[in-house]
Design a protein around this motif. Structure first.
Motif, PDB file in Angstrom:
ATOM      1  N   CYS A 249      23.661-108.821 -27.528  1.00  0.00           N
ATOM      2  CA  CYS A 249      24.597-108.810 -26.384  1.00  0.00           C
ATOM      3  C   CYS A 249      25.094-107.395 -26.077  1.00  0.00           C
ATOM      4  O   CYS A 249      25.228-107.025 -24.906  1.00  0.00           O
ATOM      5  CB  CYS A 249      25.803-109.706 -26.670  1.00  0.00           C
TER       6      CYS A 249
ATOM      7  N   ILE B 112      24.902-118.156 -29.627  1.00  0.00           N
ATOM      8  CA  ILE B 112      25.217-117.284 -30.767  1.00  0.00           C
ATOM      9  C   ILE B 112      26.012-116.079 -30.282  1.00  0.00           C
ATOM     10  O   ILE B 112      26.880-115.568 -30.973  1.00  0.00           O
ATOM     11  CB  ILE B 112      23.914-116.800 -31.464  1.00  0.00           C
TER      12      ILE B 112
ATOM     13  N   CYS C  51      26.836-113.701 -24.178  1.00  0.00           N
ATOM     14  CA  CYS C  51      26.058-113.656 -22.927  1.00  0.00           C
ATOM     15  C   CYS C  51      25.326-114.964 -22.646  1.00  0.00           C
ATOM     16  O   CYS C  51      24.721-115.128 -21.586  1.00  0.00           O
ATOM     17  CB  CYS C  51      25.044-112.515 -22.969  1.00  0.00           C
TER      18      CYS C  51
ATOM     19  N   CYS D 190      22.088-113.753 -20.405  1.00  0.00           N
ATOM     20  CA  CYS D 190      21.193-114.607 -21.191  1.00  0.00           C
ATOM     21  C   CYS D 190      21.191-116.035 -20.646  1.00  0.00           C
ATOM     22  O   CYS D 190      20.129-116.655 -20.525  1.00  0.00           O
ATOM     23  CB  CYS D 190      21.603-114.594 -22.662  1.00  0.00           C
TER      24      CYS D 190
HETATM   25  S1  SF4 Z   1      20.120-114.564 -26.592  1.00  0.00           S
HETATM   26 FE1  SF4 Z   1      21.708-113.270 -25.713  1.00  0.00          FE
HETATM   27  S2  SF4 Z   1      23.650-114.236 -26.288  1.00  0.00           S
HETATM   28 FE2  SF4 Z   1      22.056-115.089 -27.582  1.00  0.00          FE
HETATM   29  S3  SF4 Z   1      22.141-113.864 -29.413  1.00  0.00           S
HETATM   30 FE3  SF4 Z   1      20.569-112.970 -28.085  1.00  0.00          FE
HETATM   31  S4  SF4 Z   1      21.642-111.413 -26.910  1.00  0.00           S
HETATM   32 FE4  SF4 Z   1      23.234-112.669 -27.849  1.00  0.00          FE
END
Ligand code: SF4
Length: 371
Positions: free
Chosen positions: A320, A346, A349, A357
């Motif tokens: 993120c 997790i 984002c 995300c």
């Molecule tokens: S997908 Fe995006 S929100 Fe999820 S862990 Fe990876 S960077 Fe962080």
């Protein structure tokens, strides 16, 4: 519907896409950051990237309010709900942002804490009026768009003598984050910004002039509809080709140079600048967030309950931070769409529909898999 249909017209979009293709110079790349999470969502939702030539790259910025809140700020809210026994009220997306110890406000609620989703500060005040025997804390997040309603709620609580109401203030400022992105020594290379829509209705276009004058980066403020965004991209390309850097306003139906003076006055009456504030991904930025003025300290939950901010590192697998700085894309995170999904975020984002995300997961990843 007026102001919607004409800004989603397919023929006009194809015409704009052709103008963008014709306007790009073959020998160069155009790297534009859309600061605002609303634009990130619109770009993914309407497939705008598919309409752009490869030489035009859109880079997601840090303008999603829940994305930029570091874990330690959510921890403060969890501590208030779990340890201090307050009724913790906040907006829906904030409930699911991961905190320390595998908690979130939603998980704290499942464990018995009194956490409530509200749609507005008016709702939060209503909770306080309905429960005069309980302390009610409103977790106030967001950029300049959501700050004026929080200021109005504090004034209303004071005028009503609502002594059981306070706020945990995590309001942050857009221009400070843009400065941080441009000033970072290892920052992403940019040719300009698609400027925020809602934030700009409040602060106006004038605060962006420094990015054109000092950093030489064009800014075009855009509305949230697909044609708004495409037109802004075209305007940016024309500036870059001409070697110009100016603030231009595509969203003239809602944004003026001065912004909303009444909302600005409300914010200035209730809030003052914090010396510094830690952002997820961007680190500690001076004068980038707000706190209550001394005369409103009775409504400051941080002081009233003595819950101090403790920095907490992000999950090691989560990208993120780099995504919020524009140096990685969601699909560059190795747990994107596997361990981390909108159902089980997790990182921050993946929580809000404005998060890069979450937007990419919802609208983009299947197209990539099929390619
Ligand atoms: S997908 Fe995006 S929100 Fe999820 S862990 Fe990876 S960077 Fe962080």
């Amino acid at each position: 519907m007026k102001y919607i249909d004409e800004f989603r017209d397919g023929d006009l979009a194809r015409g704009l896409a052709a103008a963008i293709r014709a306007g790009t110079e073959a020998t160069r790349e155009y790297r534009f950051m859309e600061f605002c999470g609303g634009h990130t969502h619109a770009i993914s939702r309407y497939g705008i990237i598919d309409l752009l030539p490869e030489s035009v790259r859109l880079i997601h910025g840090p303008g999603c309010p829940v994305c930029v809140l570091p874990i330690g700020r959510i921890d403060q809210a969890v501590r208030l709900a779990v340890e201090r026994g307050v009724i913790l009220a906040t907006y829906g997306d904030t409930l699911r942002v991961p905190a320390s110890h595998l908690l979130s406000l939603l998980r704290a609620k499942a464990l018995g804490a009194d956490v409530r989703m509200v749609y507005s500060t008016t709702d939060a005040l209503c909770v306080a009026r309905t429960h005069p025997d309980r302390e009610v804390v409103f977790l106030a997040i967001g950029f300049e768009t959501t700050t004026p309603p929080t200021a109005a709620a504090v004034l209303k609580a004071r005028d009503e003598g609502l002594g059981n109401f306070s706020i945990l203030c995590d309001h942050v400022l857009t221009p400070a984050a843009m400065h941080a992105i441009l000033a970072a020594p290892d920052g992403v290379a940019l040719d300009g910004f698609v400027g925020p829509a809602h934030v700009s209705t409040v602060i106006g276009s004038a605060p962006y002039e420094t990015f054109a004058d000092v950093y030489g980066k064009p800014v075009v403020i855009a509305g949230f509809e697909p044609l708004d965004v495409m037109r802004a991209i075209h305007m940016l390309i024309l500036q870059v080709n001409a070697g110009r850097a100016a603030v231009e306003n595509e969203f003239t139906r809602a944004v003026t140079r001065e912004g909303n003076r009444k909302a600005q006055a409300l914010m200035a009456q209730v809030f003052e600048l914090r010396d510094d504030f830690e952002w997820r991904g961007l680190g500690t930025i001076p004068h980038s967030a707000l706190r209550l003025r001394a005369e409103f300290c009775d409504f400051d939950a941080e002081l009233r309950f003595d819950v101090r901010y403790q920095p907490v590192p992000d999950n090691k697998a989560c990208a993120c931070g780099e995504i919020l700085r524009g140096i990685k894309r969601p699909q560059d995170c190795r747990i994107f769409g596997t361990a981390c999904t909108p159902e089980n975020p997790i990182g921050s984002c993946m929580v809000s529909s404005e998060g890069a995300c979450a937007a990419h997961y919802t609208y983009g990843r299947f197209r990539e898999a099929a390619a």
